[in-house]
Design a protein around this motif. Structure first.
Motif, short mmCIF file in Angstrom:
data_model
loop_
_atom_site.label_atom_id
_atom_site.label_comp_id
_atom_site.label_asym_id
_atom_site.label_seq_id
_atom_site.Cartn_x
_atom_site.Cartn_y
_atom_site.Cartn_z
N GLN A 29 36.04 27.77 50.65
CA GLN A 29 36.00 28.84 50.49
C GLN A 29 37.56 29.35 50.32
N TYR A 30 38.43 28.53 50.11
CA TYR A 30 39.94 28.80 50.24
C TYR A 30 40.06 29.99 48.93
N ILE A 31 39.83 29.54 47.68
CA ILE A 31 39.97 30.67 46.25
C ILE A 31 38.88 32.34 46.45
N ASP A 32 37.51 32.20 47.43
CA ASP A 32 37.12 32.97 47.49
C ASP A 32 37.98 33.93 48.29
N ASN A 33 38.42 33.33 49.79
CA ASN A 33 39.37 33.60 50.31
C ASN A 33 40.78 34.58 50.10
N LEU A 34 41.06 33.67 49.25
CA LEU A 34 41.94 33.78 48.54
C LEU A 34 42.18 35.51 47.56
N VAL A 35 41.26 35.70 47.04
CA VAL A 35 40.74 36.38 45.87
C VAL A 35 40.22 38.26 47.31
N ARG A 36 39.48 37.54 48.41
CA ARG A 36 38.95 38.43 49.11
C ARG A 36 40.18 39.25 50.26
N ASN A 37 41.22 38.00 50.01
CA ASN A 37 42.10 38.90 51.32
C ASN A 37 43.65 38.93 50.92
N VAL A 38 43.90 38.94 49.79
CA VAL A 38 44.78 38.79 48.75
C VAL A 38 44.79 40.45 48.08
N PRO A 39 45.10 41.77 48.29
CA PRO A 39 44.87 42.24 47.30
C PRO A 39 46.00 42.39 45.34
N GLY A 40 44.79 42.13 45.12
CA GLY A 40 45.56 41.95 43.38
C GLY A 40 45.90 40.86 43.32
N VAL A 41 45.18 39.75 43.63
CA VAL A 41 45.95 38.34 43.51
C VAL A 41 46.29 37.69 42.47
N HIS A 42 44.83 38.06 41.31
CA HIS A 42 45.33 37.48 39.91
C HIS A 42 46.31 38.41 39.28
N ALA A 43 45.91 39.82 39.41
CA ALA A 43 47.63 40.45 38.99
C ALA A 43 48.54 40.24 39.48
N LEU A 44 48.70 39.35 40.76
CA LEU A 44 50.20 38.94 40.99
C LEU A 44 50.53 37.48 40.31
N HIS A 45 49.68 36.84 40.20
CA HIS A 45 50.14 35.64 39.49
C HIS A 45 49.99 35.66 38.23
N GLN A 46 50.19 36.69 37.50
CA GLN A 46 50.46 37.55 35.97
C GLN A 46 51.35 38.02 35.98
N MET A 47 52.12 39.14 37.12
CA MET A 47 53.55 39.49 37.20
C MET A 47 54.33 38.28 37.81
N ALA A 48 53.83 37.12 38.55
CA ALA A 48 54.87 36.30 38.34
C ALA A 48 55.30 35.22 37.24
N GLN A 49 54.45 35.08 36.60
CA GLN A 49 54.49 34.71 35.02
C GLN A 49 55.41 34.89 34.48
N VAL A 50 54.74 37.17 34.09
CA VAL A 50 55.44 37.92 33.38
C VAL A 50 57.56 37.49 34.03
#
Length: 223
Positions: A11-32
């Motif tokens: 359930q980790y990835i589902d919980n990650l998306v639920r619990n960390v605000p804007g987690v996908h954007a966080l990863h995109q910003m980190a890549q930038v």
């Protein structure tokens, strides 16, 4: 969660998306932020790589990077391998902690949603070892829970995070209890102390790039 419990890991990835605000954007910003200094064929160390979500984001955006992911949990590394799928050819997964990471100079590094599990002494050691494995001027991107030290204000921010998670499908309706559990379980540090530790470890120019309720993220550079 237990990072060795198969049910929790599933359930980790589902919980990650639920619990960390804007987690996908966080990863995109980190890549930038990494891409500003990591060359086209550079090598990036991903500490706390279990789950593989940020590694996949990096591999998709910068397919010629070589990624080295390190995590202590075999179960989480198995999930990372699954998450990466056909992109696993872009990286290597190693079970262990920072001391188990290759003793080479990387072009950049990340440590996302990991350092808040470590005591101040463990955190400083980890940051120093990250710095030792980075080329001069190479970027480090970190993000995790970071809240004020003052107990009342600390719990207010953690309750706000708990309310956010519950509004996105969490099942625990006792916000105070959830915030208290997090406050007692995690050795969180204030944002000021986070910056101080980065500088003490030898990083320069730490800058805040991400702030979301109880989470903060910084980019800094190996001095």
């Amino acid at each position: 969660m237990s990072f060795s419990d198969p049910a929790a890991v599933s359930q980790y990835i589902d919980n990650l998306v639920r619990n960390v605000p804007g987690v996908h954007a966080l990863h995109q910003m980190a890549q930038v932020l990494l891409a500003e200094r990591v060359p086209a064929h550079g090598q990036v160390l991903v500490l706390g790589a279990g789950g593989g979500v940020e590694m996949r984001a990096f591999a998709e955006a910068s397919p010629t990077w070589r990624l080295v992911g390190v995590d202590p949990s075999a179960e989480m590394l198995a999930l990372a391998h699954h998450t990466l799928g056909d992109l696993s050819l872009h990286g290597e997964l190693i079970q262990g902690y920072i001391d188990d990471a290759p003793d080479v100079l990387f072009d950049g590094a990340t440590c996302l949603l990991t350092l808040h599990f470590l005591s101040p002494d463990e955190r400083l050691h980890t940051l120093r070892e990250l710095k030792r494995r980075l080329k001069p001027g190479a970027p480090l991107v970190i993000a995790h829970h970071s809240v004020p030290d003052e107990p009342t204000e600390k719990r207010v921010w953690l309750q706000r995070w708990a309310a956010f998670a519950m509004a996105r499908g969490g099942t625990d309706d006792d916000l105070a209890a959830r915030a208290e559990a997090l406050a007692s379980r995690l050795p969180t540090l204030s944002p000021e102390r986070e910056v101080s530790l980065l500088e003490e470890a030898g990083f320069i120019e730490p800058r805040l790039f991400y702030a979301a309720l109880s989470f903060r993220g910084w980019v800094a550079y190996a001095g």
